[in-house]
Design a protein around this motif. Structure first.
Motif, PDB file in Angstrom:
ATOM      1  N   ARG A 141     -10.846   4.511   3.244  1.00 38.58           N
ATOM      2  CA  ARG A 141     -11.633   5.403   2.394  1.00 38.58           C
ATOM      3  C   ARG A 141     -13.064   5.022   2.325  1.00 38.58           C
ATOM      4  O   ARG A 141     -13.671   4.183   2.734  1.00 38.58           O
ATOM      5  CB  ARG A 141     -11.069   5.485   0.969  1.00 38.58           C
ATOM      6  N   ASP A 179       2.261   8.285  -1.573  1.00 35.12           N
ATOM      7  CA  ASP A 179       2.085   8.603  -2.987  1.00 35.12           C
ATOM      8  C   ASP A 179       1.408   9.953  -3.170  1.00 35.12           C
ATOM      9  O   ASP A 179       1.833  10.767  -3.993  1.00 35.12           O
ATOM     10  CB  ASP A 179       1.258   7.517  -3.683  1.00 35.12           C
ATOM     11  N   SER A 180       0.344  10.218  -2.401  1.00 28.47           N
ATOM     12  CA  SER A 180      -0.409  11.459  -2.574  1.00 28.47           C
ATOM     13  C   SER A 180       0.157  12.622  -1.784  1.00 28.47           C
ATOM     14  O   SER A 180      -0.110  13.786  -2.101  1.00 28.47           O
ATOM     15  CB  SER A 180      -1.873  11.245  -2.166  1.00 28.47           C
ATOM     16  N   THR A 196       0.864  -1.174   0.000  1.00 26.98           N
ATOM     17  CA  THR A 196       0.000   0.000   0.000  1.00 26.98           C
ATOM     18  C   THR A 196       0.903   1.227   0.000  1.00 26.98           C
ATOM     19  O   THR A 196       2.127   1.114   0.122  1.00 26.98           O
ATOM     20  CB  THR A 196      -0.919   0.066   1.242  1.00 26.98           C
ATOM     21  N   SER A 197       0.303   2.408  -0.118  1.00 27.30           N
ATOM     22  CA  SER A 197       1.075   3.648  -0.052  1.00 27.30           C
ATOM     23  C   SER A 197       1.020   4.274   1.332  1.00 27.30           C
ATOM     24  O   SER A 197       1.517   5.387   1.531  1.00 27.30           O
ATOM     25  CB  SER A 197       0.526   4.644  -1.080  1.00 27.30           C
ATOM     26  N   ILE A 198       0.443   3.575   2.301  1.00 25.98           N
ATOM     27  CA  ILE A 198       0.233   4.128   3.636  1.00 25.98           C
ATOM     28  C   ILE A 198       1.413   3.802   4.544  1.00 25.98           C
ATOM     29  O   ILE A 198       1.957   2.700   4.518  1.00 25.98           O
ATOM     30  CB  ILE A 198      -1.081   3.592   4.232  1.00 25.98           C
ATOM     31  N   THR A 210      -6.709  -3.378   3.426  1.00 26.29           N
ATOM     32  CA  THR A 210      -7.135  -2.003   3.154  1.00 26.29           C
ATOM     33  C   THR A 210      -8.630  -1.897   2.897  1.00 26.29           C
ATOM     34  O   THR A 210      -9.102  -0.876   2.403  1.00 26.29           O
ATOM     35  CB  THR A 210      -6.369  -1.429   1.936  1.00 26.29           C
ATOM     36  N   TYR A 238      -7.690  11.185   4.134  1.00 23.35           N
ATOM     37  CA  TYR A 238      -8.044  11.589   2.777  1.00 23.35           C
ATOM     38  C   TYR A 238      -9.101  12.692   2.747  1.00 23.35           C
ATOM     39  O   TYR A 238      -9.454  13.184   1.681  1.00 23.35           O
ATOM     40  CB  TYR A 238      -8.520  10.372   1.994  1.00 23.35           C
ATOM     41  N   ASP A 292      -0.064   9.107   3.329  1.00 25.09           N
ATOM     42  CA  ASP A 292      -0.070   8.397   2.055  1.00 25.09           C
ATOM     43  C   ASP A 292       1.161   8.882   1.310  1.00 25.09           C
ATOM     44  O   ASP A 292       1.235  10.049   0.903  1.00 25.09           O
ATOM     45  CB  ASP A 292      -1.348   8.693   1.268  1.00 25.09           C
TER      46      ASP A 292
END
Length: 376
Positions: free
Chosen positions: A376, A238-239, A212-214, A372, A284, A236
């Motif tokens: 979200r 990535d973001s 994951t990106s977390i 995951t 998010y 995150d």
């Protein structure tokens, strides 16, 4: 109940479809780097355990957890990394040579291990040297350094983004930041690394949710009510979204770790194990805070009785279900600083997993994926 739990662990290992039992190669190459002699003399009583002999043949890392121990308790360059089951059995050595090994993480493919090794400018193991991230391929016997020799990557935290990318904290003459590197690129050039953070106060103690990106990490508190102490964050990678997990008054939190479904974080604070719930959706939504402050619990008070004179570090909730659900892994250090890997079951019963004759400095669950479904 404890014997049933141990028996189940053994049964799961025996029935797992993993090909580890019929593998054909050792854990690391004989040229994994120079072995330092250490600069701290050990007494006869501290001679440590005799090394268990040849490495087992492996295709993947076996067991449910890994740990780093010093076989000579007074010598930080005598470390090896081992895998074992959650009852302390089926211990297998993963490093070919003893050295100044410390933090490590098994990759989601269970074939590669990322490790921090302290080395001096001459390339020898040195407890006071810079941290260098190494990679071990247990299938091919290959082992190689990943990070620039002029930088220090021994600043707490190490994890996998996916099967080929490693995330770590590193300083190159400036405040430590998080970087990502591909294990396929062996140039050791800083230009081949991707810098992920740019925090004025520095970012360290990273723990990633593999595949994951977390990630969770530690950096100084920022905002109203802060007193400058180290605070746990969730991000995150990535973001670039990030939110604070621990309250603004938290001072000097260290070594956070995500649980398998990303609903909570454990961390160490003043020698005690804490657990706090997460609201990942808040990450998010742009919220500044995503930790559920009302759930912040000191497990050494509420679940088990912390032994007098000990400090707890590197706490991590179990990544498996069944009888392992609710278990917590940590390193308990006595007044002399010697560590012992310890497991608490869901009822708070403590079980030592490492030999008291050694000095255990780190332990970590082996996990190939995080859940995951609730994100979200």
């Amino acid at each position: 109940m404890k014997s049933q739990w141990f028996a189940l662990s053994m049964l799961v290992a025996a029935c797992d479809g993993d090909p580890a039992s019929d593998s054909a190669v050792d854990a690391a190459s004989a040229d994994a780097g120079p072995v330092g002699g250490g600069d701290a003399a050990s007494s006869d009583a501290d001679a440590g355990l005799v090394d268990p002999g040849p490495l087992p043949s492996l295709r993947v890392v076996p067991g449910e957890l890994t740990m780093t121990t010093w076989t000579r308790p007074g010598d930080a360059t005598s470390a090896h990394v081992y895998s074992l089951l959650a009852d302390g059995s089926l211990r297998q050595r993963l490093t070919a040579n003893e050295g100044a090994w410390g933090l490590h993480a098994v990759g989601p493919d269970k074939r590669h291990i990322a490790l921090v090794r302290r080395m001096n400018d001459a390339g020898a193991d040195d407890a006071m040297g810079r941290g260098v991230v190494w990679i071990i391929d247990v299938r091919t016997r290959d082992a190689w350094p990943l990070t620039p020799p002029e930088c220090d990557a021994g600043l707490g935290g190490l994890g996998w983004r996916d099967e080929v990318q490693v995330v770590f904290s590193m300083a190159c003459g400036d405040a430590p930041q998080l970087y990502r590197a591909s294990i396929a690129v062996r140039s050791r050039a800083r230009s081949d690394l991707l810098q992920l953070t740019d925090s004025a106060g520095g970012t360290r103690d990273v723990f990633t949710a593999a595949r994951t990106s977390i990630a969770t990490f530690v950096r100084p508190c920022d905002g109203i009510g802060c007193e400058g102490g180290a605070q746990v964050w969730l991000a995150d990678l990535d973001s670039g979204d990030a939110c604070a997990v621990t309250p603004p008054s938290t001072d000097d939190a260290t070594h956070p770790a995500l649980n398998v479904d990303l609903s909570a974080v454990t961390y160490a604070l003043k020698g005690q194990t804490h657990r706090i719930g997460l609201n990942v959706a808040a990450l998010y939504s742009g919220d500044a805070r995503c930790g559920l402050a009302e759930t912040d619990t000191v497990l050494g008070e509420d679940l088990w009785a912390q032994s007098a004179g000990t400090e707890e570090d590197f706490p991590q909730m179990a990544t498996g279900g069944g009888l392992l659900a609710g278990a917590v892994l940590f390193v308990a250090r006595n007044a002399e600083g010697r560590g012992q890997v310890t497991l608490s079951d869901r009822m708070g019963t403590l079980t030592p997993l490492s030999d008291p004759a050694e000095n255990a400095t780190y332990a970590r669950w082996v996990v190939d994926a995080f859940d995951t479904s609730g994100v979200r």
